[in-house]
Design a protein around this motif. Structure first.
Motif, PDB file in Angstrom:
ATOM      1  N   MET A   1     -17.722   4.318  -7.124  1.00 44.87           N
ATOM      2  CA  MET A   1     -17.049   3.791  -5.939  1.00 44.87           C
ATOM      3  C   MET A   1     -15.579   4.202  -5.940  1.00 44.87           C
ATOM      4  O   MET A   1     -14.959   4.266  -6.995  1.00 44.87           O
ATOM      5  N   CYS A   2     -15.038   4.485  -4.773  1.00 45.91           N
ATOM      6  CA  CYS A   2     -13.636   4.872  -4.653  1.00 45.91           C
ATOM      7  C   CYS A   2     -12.739   3.680  -4.935  1.00 45.91           C
ATOM      8  O   CYS A   2     -13.053   2.548  -4.548  1.00 45.91           O
ATOM      9  N   LYS A   3     -11.622   3.938  -5.610  1.00 43.56           N
ATOM     10  CA  LYS A   3     -10.701   2.865  -5.959  1.00 43.56           C
ATOM     11  C   LYS A   3      -9.324   3.118  -5.377  1.00 43.56           C
ATOM     12  O   LYS A   3      -8.866   4.262  -5.316  1.00 43.56           O
ATOM     13  N   LEU A   4      -8.685   2.026  -4.984  1.00 44.14           N
ATOM     14  CA  LEU A   4      -7.341   2.072  -4.430  1.00 44.14           C
ATOM     15  C   LEU A   4      -6.388   1.344  -5.370  1.00 44.14           C
ATOM     16  O   LEU A   4      -6.521   0.132  -5.591  1.00 44.14           O
ATOM     17  N   GLU A   5      -5.441   2.094  -5.927  1.00 41.76           N
ATOM     18  CA  GLU A   5      -4.376   1.505  -6.735  1.00 41.76           C
ATOM     19  C   GLU A   5      -3.147   1.357  -5.857  1.00 41.76           C
ATOM     20  O   GLU A   5      -2.753   2.305  -5.167  1.00 41.76           O
ATOM     21  N   VAL A   6      -2.523   0.189  -5.897  1.00 47.66           N
ATOM     22  CA  VAL A   6      -1.347  -0.069  -5.074  1.00 47.66           C
ATOM     23  C   VAL A   6      -0.130  -0.251  -5.966  1.00 47.66           C
ATOM     24  O   VAL A   6      -0.157  -1.036  -6.930  1.00 47.66           O
ATOM     25  N   CYS A   7       0.901   0.509  -5.677  1.00 50.62           N
ATOM     26  CA  CYS A   7       2.165   0.399  -6.403  1.00 50.62           C
ATOM     27  C   CYS A   7       2.947  -0.780  -5.857  1.00 50.62           C
ATOM     28  O   CYS A   7       3.250  -0.829  -4.662  1.00 50.62           O
ATOM     29  N   CYS A   8       3.274  -1.733  -6.724  1.00 48.56           N
ATOM     30  CA  CYS A   8       3.956  -2.957  -6.301  1.00 48.56           C
ATOM     31  C   CYS A   8       5.234  -3.148  -7.106  1.00 48.56           C
ATOM     32  O   CYS A   8       5.248  -2.925  -8.318  1.00 48.56           O
ATOM     33  N   TYR A   9       6.275  -3.624  -6.432  1.00 46.11           N
ATOM     34  CA  TYR A   9       7.585  -3.802  -7.057  1.00 46.11           C
ATOM     35  C   TYR A   9       7.910  -5.275  -7.292  1.00 46.11           C
ATOM     36  O   TYR A   9       9.064  -5.655  -7.354  1.00 46.11           O
ATOM     37  N   GLY A  10       6.897  -6.072  -7.454  1.00 44.10           N
ATOM     38  CA  GLY A  10       7.072  -7.481  -7.760  1.00 44.10           C
ATOM     39  C   GLY A  10       5.733  -8.176  -7.740  1.00 44.10           C
ATOM     40  O   GLY A  10       4.752  -7.675  -7.151  1.00 44.10           O
ATOM     41  N   VAL A  11       5.655  -9.334  -8.363  1.00 47.79           N
ATOM     42  CA  VAL A  11       4.384 -10.043  -8.496  1.00 47.79           C
ATOM     43  C   VAL A  11       3.925 -10.613  -7.157  1.00 47.79           C
ATOM     44  O   VAL A  11       2.723 -10.594  -6.851  1.00 47.79           O
ATOM     45  N   ASP A  12       4.840 -11.090  -6.325  1.00 48.97           N
ATOM     46  CA  ASP A  12       4.434 -11.604  -5.013  1.00 48.97           C
ATOM     47  C   ASP A  12       3.743 -10.517  -4.194  1.00 48.97           C
ATOM     48  O   ASP A  12       2.720 -10.759  -3.544  1.00 48.97           O
ATOM     49  N   CYS A  13       4.307  -9.313  -4.231  1.00 51.27           N
ATOM     50  CA  CYS A  13       3.685  -8.200  -3.511  1.00 51.27           C
ATOM     51  C   CYS A  13       2.342  -7.835  -4.135  1.00 51.27           C
ATOM     52  O   CYS A  13       1.386  -7.498  -3.429  1.00 51.27           O
ATOM     53  N   ALA A  14       2.255  -7.892  -5.445  1.00 52.77           N
ATOM     54  CA  ALA A  14       0.992  -7.592  -6.123  1.00 52.77           C
ATOM     55  C   ALA A  14      -0.093  -8.591  -5.720  1.00 52.77           C
ATOM     56  O   ALA A  14      -1.258  -8.222  -5.519  1.00 52.77           O
ATOM     57  N   LEU A  15       0.282  -9.853  -5.595  1.00 51.64           N
ATOM     58  CA  LEU A  15      -0.679 -10.866  -5.154  1.00 51.64           C
ATOM     59  C   LEU A  15      -1.167 -10.578  -3.742  1.00 51.64           C
ATOM     60  O   LEU A  15      -2.352 -10.736  -3.435  1.00 51.64           O
ATOM     61  N   ALA A  16      -0.248 -10.152  -2.871  1.00 54.75           N
ATOM     62  CA  ALA A  16      -0.629  -9.801  -1.503  1.00 54.75           C
ATOM     63  C   ALA A  16      -1.581  -8.610  -1.498  1.00 54.75           C
ATOM     64  O   ALA A  16      -2.565  -8.580  -0.742  1.00 54.75           O
ATOM     65  N   ALA A  17      -1.317  -7.614  -2.348  1.00 49.81           N
ATOM     66  CA  ALA A  17      -2.187  -6.441  -2.432  1.00 49.81           C
ATOM     67  C   ALA A  17      -3.565  -6.820  -2.966  1.00 49.81           C
ATOM     68  O   ALA A  17      -4.595  -6.331  -2.483  1.00 49.81           O
ATOM     69  N   GLU A  18      -3.590  -7.694  -3.966  1.00 52.27           N
ATOM     70  CA  GLU A  18      -4.867  -8.156  -4.512  1.00 52.27           C
ATOM     71  C   GLU A  18      -5.692  -8.848  -3.432  1.00 52.27           C
ATOM     72  O   GLU A  18      -6.891  -8.568  -3.272  1.00 52.27           O
ATOM     73  N   LYS A  19      -5.069  -9.726  -2.696  1.00 52.42           N
ATOM     74  CA  LYS A  19      -5.767 -10.472  -1.647  1.00 52.42           C
ATOM     75  C   LYS A  19      -6.299  -9.536  -0.570  1.00 52.42           C
ATOM     76  O   LYS A  19      -7.353  -9.788   0.032  1.00 52.42           O
ATOM     77  N   ALA A  20      -5.576  -8.437  -0.328  1.00 48.33           N
ATOM     78  CA  ALA A  20      -5.969  -7.488   0.720  1.00 48.33           C
ATOM     79  C   ALA A  20      -7.055  -6.520   0.265  1.00 48.33           C
ATOM     80  O   ALA A  20      -7.547  -5.739   1.077  1.00 48.33           O
ATOM     81  N   GLY A  21      -7.409  -6.545  -1.033  1.00 46.43           N
ATOM     82  CA  GLY A  21      -8.530  -5.734  -1.485  1.00 46.43           C
ATOM     83  C   GLY A  21      -8.200  -4.612  -2.438  1.00 46.43           C
ATOM     84  O   GLY A  21      -9.076  -3.790  -2.762  1.00 46.43           O
TER      85      GLY A  21
END
Length: 251
Positions: A1-21
């Motif tokens: 399966m294809c994977k999407l890694e998101v570069c985040c510059y803080g934990v709040d943003c990382a949480l938002a990225a996690e929630k978005a998939g």
């Protein structure tokens, strides 16, 4: 399966990225420098609050990837700190003065990582010979290579990305630099199965009082009352497009 890694510059943003998939987070600090090692506090918060894999970047400064003895000691200390806190992987890269993989130092890095998945970051894009570097990183046991195909943007680097994807017998080739919803399908069509994106936006600071004429940055035009953060709608759309593409290919 294809994977999407998101570069985040803080934990709040990382949480938002996690929630978005998002499938995985590359955790960094200092977006203006292209990503530096996150703080101890950020790392500990990430371990406590995130459930998807988090791979912190280990990069002591901006600029190139040829490090002094002191800077390399910082890198090793940061790797120890990250490993001891149970992160499943990290992102790192070291070159020598001639633009080749610094094999002596990278062997030390791999030994310190002790089972963590190592992503060799875009230091790869400053390498003298990408195919030689690919073989060396394969021999080192690197899990993946984050690369733009040695171009300013990954879309421009698609010819090399295709070649690397076709050639690799070890590391996953992950495209990064300018990967977005509008060009995502081009990378999937080229055979890439992991993509890296900041999916970022600038958001306004919540501060109401804004002192004029005083800057914390040496770059005069820096807007210190806006922040780089993840666009969760974009992450969701990108992941949705990847899932749709995968379902079509399976069918």
């Amino acid at each position: 399966m294809c994977k999407l890694e998101v570069c985040c510059y803080g934990v709040d943003c990382a949480l938002a990225a996690e929630k978005a998939g998002a499938d995985r987070i590359e955790l960094c600090s200092a977006p203006a420098e292209g990503g530096l090692t996150p703080s101890a506090g950020s790392l500990m918060q990430a371990r406590e609050r995130l459930t998807i894999p988090v791979h912190p970047i280990v990069r002591p400064r901006g600029g190139d990837f040829c490090y002094s003895a002191g800077e390399f000691e910082e890198i090793k200390s940061d790797i120890d700190f990250i490993r001891e806190r149970g992160f499943p992987g990290l992102v790192v890269g070291v070159l020598d003065v001639d633009g080749h993989i610094d094999l002596v130092r990278m062997k030390q890095v791999m030994a310190l990582c002790n089972g963590m998945a190592v992503t060799f970051h875009r230091a790869f894009d400053l390498c003298h010979s990408p195919l030689t570097a690919l073989q060396q990183l394969t021999d080192l046991g690197v899990a993946r290579i984050l690369t733009s195909g040695q171009q300013q943007s990954a879309e421009s680097g698609l010819p090399l990305l295709r070649e690397l994807t076709r050639t690799t017998r070890g590391p996953i080739i992950m495209a990064g630099a300018g990967v977005r919803l509008s060009n995502l399908q081009k990378f999937l069509d080229a055979g890439l199965r992991e993509l890296h994106s900041s999916a970022s936006q600038r958001i306004s600071s919540p501060m109401r009082y804004r002192k004029a004429g005083v800057s914390m940055s040496s770059v005069a035009e820096t807007d210190e009352f806006s922040l780089t953060c993840v666009d969760s709608d974009m992450v969701e759309a990108m992941k949705g497009a990847m899932l749709h593409s995968s379902s079509i290919n399976v069918a």
